[in-house]
Design a protein around this motif. Structure first.
Motif, PDB file in Angstrom:
ATOM      1  N   GLN A  28      -5.373  17.632 -14.161  1.00 34.24           N
ATOM      2  CA  GLN A  28      -4.948  19.011 -13.924  1.00 34.24           C
ATOM      3  C   GLN A  28      -3.487  19.236 -14.300  1.00 34.24           C
ATOM      4  OE1 GLN A  28      -6.608  17.167 -11.338  1.00 34.24           O
ATOM      5  NE2 GLN A  28      -8.499  17.984 -12.216  1.00 34.24           N
ATOM      6  N   GLY A  29      -2.811  18.199 -14.786  1.00 34.41           N
ATOM      7  CA  GLY A  29      -1.423  18.330 -15.198  1.00 34.41           C
ATOM      8  C   GLY A  29      -0.416  18.062 -14.098  1.00 34.41           C
ATOM      9  N   GLY A  30      -0.914  17.730 -12.904  1.00 34.34           N
ATOM     10  CA  GLY A  30      -0.023  17.404 -11.796  1.00 34.34           C
ATOM     11  C   GLY A  30       0.326  15.926 -11.802  1.00 34.34           C
ATOM     12  N   PRO A  31       1.202  15.521 -10.902  1.00 34.60           N
ATOM     13  CA  PRO A  31       1.565  14.100 -10.828  1.00 34.60           C
ATOM     14  C   PRO A  31       0.335  13.232 -10.547  1.00 34.60           C
ATOM     15  CG  PRO A  31       3.003  15.442  -9.432  1.00 34.60           C
ATOM     16  CD  PRO A  31       1.900  16.334  -9.911  1.00 34.60           C
ATOM     17  N   ALA A  32       0.223  12.136 -11.257  1.00 33.58           N
ATOM     18  CA  ALA A  32      -0.918  11.236 -11.076  1.00 33.58           C
ATOM     19  C   ALA A  32      -0.760  10.370  -9.834  1.00 33.58           C
ATOM     20  CB  ALA A  32      -1.087  10.351 -12.307  1.00 33.58           C
ATOM     21  N   HIS A  33       0.475  10.238  -9.362  1.00 37.82           N
ATOM     22  CA  HIS A  33       0.740   9.356  -8.230  1.00 37.82           C
ATOM     23  C   HIS A  33       1.549  10.068  -7.162  1.00 37.82           C
ATOM     24  CE1 HIS A  33      -0.886   5.998 -10.408  1.00 37.82           C
ATOM     25  NE2 HIS A  33      -0.201   6.402 -11.463  1.00 37.82           N
ATOM     26  N   SER A  34       1.219   9.771  -5.903  1.00 37.85           N
ATOM     27  CA  SER A  34       1.983  10.332  -4.789  1.00 37.85           C
ATOM     28  C   SER A  34       3.238   9.510  -4.514  1.00 37.85           C
ATOM     29  CB  SER A  34       1.116  10.402  -3.530  1.00 37.85           C
ATOM     30  OG  SER A  34       0.679   9.108  -3.146  1.00 37.85           O
ATOM     31  N   ARG A  35       3.288   8.299  -5.045  1.00 43.55           N
ATOM     32  CA  ARG A  35       4.484   7.452  -4.930  1.00 43.55           C
ATOM     33  C   ARG A  35       5.004   7.180  -6.337  1.00 43.55           C
ATOM     34  NH1 ARG A  35       1.643   3.211  -1.078  1.00 43.55           N
ATOM     35  NH2 ARG A  35       1.278   4.577   0.698  1.00 43.55           N
ATOM     36  N   PRO A  36       6.303   7.354  -6.564  1.00 46.66           N
ATOM     37  CA  PRO A  36       6.849   7.235  -7.916  1.00 46.66           C
ATOM     38  C   PRO A  36       6.703   5.848  -8.539  1.00 46.66           C
ATOM     39  CG  PRO A  36       8.615   7.543  -6.329  1.00 46.66           C
ATOM     40  CD  PRO A  36       7.324   7.713  -5.581  1.00 46.66           C
ATOM     41  N   ASP A  37       6.485   4.818  -7.725  1.00 48.13           N
ATOM     42  CA  ASP A  37       6.327   3.474  -8.280  1.00 48.13           C
ATOM     43  C   ASP A  37       4.857   3.113  -8.532  1.00 48.13           C
ATOM     44  OD1 ASP A  37       5.360   3.083  -5.707  1.00 48.13           O
ATOM     45  OD2 ASP A  37       6.633   1.338  -5.297  1.00 48.13           O
ATOM     46  N   GLY A  38       3.937   4.069  -8.304  1.00 48.15           N
ATOM     47  CA  GLY A  38       2.516   3.832  -8.548  1.00 48.15           C
ATOM     48  C   GLY A  38       1.834   2.998  -7.489  1.00 48.15           C
ATOM     49  N   SER A  39       2.528   2.709  -6.394  1.00 50.69           N
ATOM     50  CA  SER A  39       1.948   1.852  -5.357  1.00 50.69           C
ATOM     51  C   SER A  39       0.889   2.556  -4.516  1.00 50.69           C
ATOM     52  CB  SER A  39       3.050   1.285  -4.451  1.00 50.69           C
ATOM     53  OG  SER A  39       3.718   2.324  -3.762  1.00 50.69           O
ATOM     54  N   ASP A  40       0.662   3.839  -4.766  1.00 52.69           N
ATOM     55  CA  ASP A  40      -0.412   4.541  -4.080  1.00 52.69           C
ATOM     56  C   ASP A  40      -1.781   4.139  -4.638  1.00 52.69           C
ATOM     57  OD1 ASP A  40       0.590   5.897  -6.403  1.00 52.69           O
ATOM     58  OD2 ASP A  40      -0.675   7.607  -5.904  1.00 52.69           O
ATOM     59  N   TRP A  41      -1.808   3.497  -5.803  1.00 53.59           N
ATOM     60  CA  TRP A  41      -3.053   2.964  -6.355  1.00 53.59           C
ATOM     61  C   TRP A  41      -3.187   1.506  -5.952  1.00 53.59           C
ATOM     62  CZ3 TRP A  41      -4.405   4.383 -12.093  1.00 53.59           C
ATOM     63  CH2 TRP A  41      -4.668   5.753 -12.183  1.00 53.59           C
ATOM     64  N   SER A  42      -4.407   1.103  -5.648  1.00 53.22           N
ATOM     65  CA  SER A  42      -4.685  -0.296  -5.342  1.00 53.22           C
ATOM     66  C   SER A  42      -4.736  -1.103  -6.642  1.00 53.22           C
ATOM     67  CB  SER A  42      -6.035  -0.414  -4.624  1.00 53.22           C
ATOM     68  OG  SER A  42      -7.094  -0.094  -5.537  1.00 53.22           O
ATOM     69  N   LEU A  43      -4.723  -2.418  -6.483  1.00 56.38           N
ATOM     70  CA  LEU A  43      -4.883  -3.266  -7.679  1.00 56.38           C
ATOM     71  C   LEU A  43      -6.206  -2.957  -8.366  1.00 56.38           C
ATOM     72  CD1 LEU A  43      -3.541  -6.735  -6.466  1.00 56.38           C
ATOM     73  CD2 LEU A  43      -2.358  -4.979  -7.805  1.00 56.38           C
ATOM     74  N   GLY A  44      -7.227  -2.644  -7.588  1.00 53.40           N
ATOM     75  CA  GLY A  44      -8.527  -2.289  -8.166  1.00 53.40           C
ATOM     76  C   GLY A  44      -8.460  -1.054  -9.038  1.00 53.40           C
ATOM     77  N   GLU A  45      -7.703  -0.070  -8.604  1.00 57.45           N
ATOM     78  CA  GLU A  45      -7.554   1.150  -9.401  1.00 57.45           C
ATOM     79  C   GLU A  45      -6.784   0.867 -10.687  1.00 57.45           C
ATOM     80  OE1 GLU A  45      -7.536   4.749  -6.221  1.00 57.45           O
ATOM     81  OE2 GLU A  45      -6.069   3.134  -5.886  1.00 57.45           O
ATOM     82  N   TRP A  46      -5.762   0.021 -10.589  1.00 62.55           N
ATOM     83  CA  TRP A  46      -4.999  -0.315 -11.794  1.00 62.55           C
ATOM     84  C   TRP A  46      -5.845  -1.130 -12.764  1.00 62.55           C
ATOM     85  CZ3 TRP A  46      -1.282   2.386 -13.481  1.00 62.55           C
ATOM     86  CH2 TRP A  46      -0.415   3.037 -12.605  1.00 62.55           C
ATOM     87  N   VAL A  47      -6.654  -2.067 -12.257  1.00 63.77           N
ATOM     88  CA  VAL A  47      -7.485  -2.860 -13.162  1.00 63.77           C
ATOM     89  C   VAL A  47      -8.565  -1.975 -13.795  1.00 63.77           C
ATOM     90  CG1 VAL A  47      -9.291  -3.816 -11.645  1.00 63.77           C
ATOM     91  CG2 VAL A  47      -8.353  -5.210 -13.484  1.00 63.77           C
TER      92      VAL A  47
END
Length: 99
Positions: A28-47
């Motif tokens: 939708q064009g908004g920020p993909a992450h709620s935390r600027p360092d991407g730590s809001d995604w789990s390792l599973g989401e990153w993999v």
């Protein structure tokens, strides 16, 4: 800026990838992450992100192999997918605390 006679270093790549994380956008064009360092995604989401980009590259290679497109025609898109794989894989390593 990180480039010498030896080219791009892993440290420069990591710094660029971490700095770029707040710029990632969702569909939708908004920020993909709620935390600027991407730590809001789990390792599973990153993999899954890595696998998704690698799947997109594999789909292009499949199309080249079966003759739908030539390597020359697909080269730029393939390079972009390979770059995405490297970026996401580096961020996955960063999130796992691997340097």
């Amino acid at each position: 800026m990180g480039y010498g006679t030896d080219g791009l270093t892993f440290n420069v790549l990591r710094s660029a990838n971490v700095a770029r994380l707040p710029e990632f956008k969702n569909a939708q064009g908004g920020p993909a992450h709620s935390r600027p360092d991407g730590s809001d995604w789990s390792l599973g989401e990153w993999v899954c992100a890595v696998a998704g980009e690698l799947g997109e590259a594999a789909n292009l290679v499949k199309k080249i192999r079966r003759g739908d497109v030539t390597l020359g025609d697909a080269r730029e898109a393939l390079a972009e997918e390979f770059a995405d794989v490297v970026i996401y894989l580096d961020i996955l390593a960063y999130q796992a605390g691997i340097n």
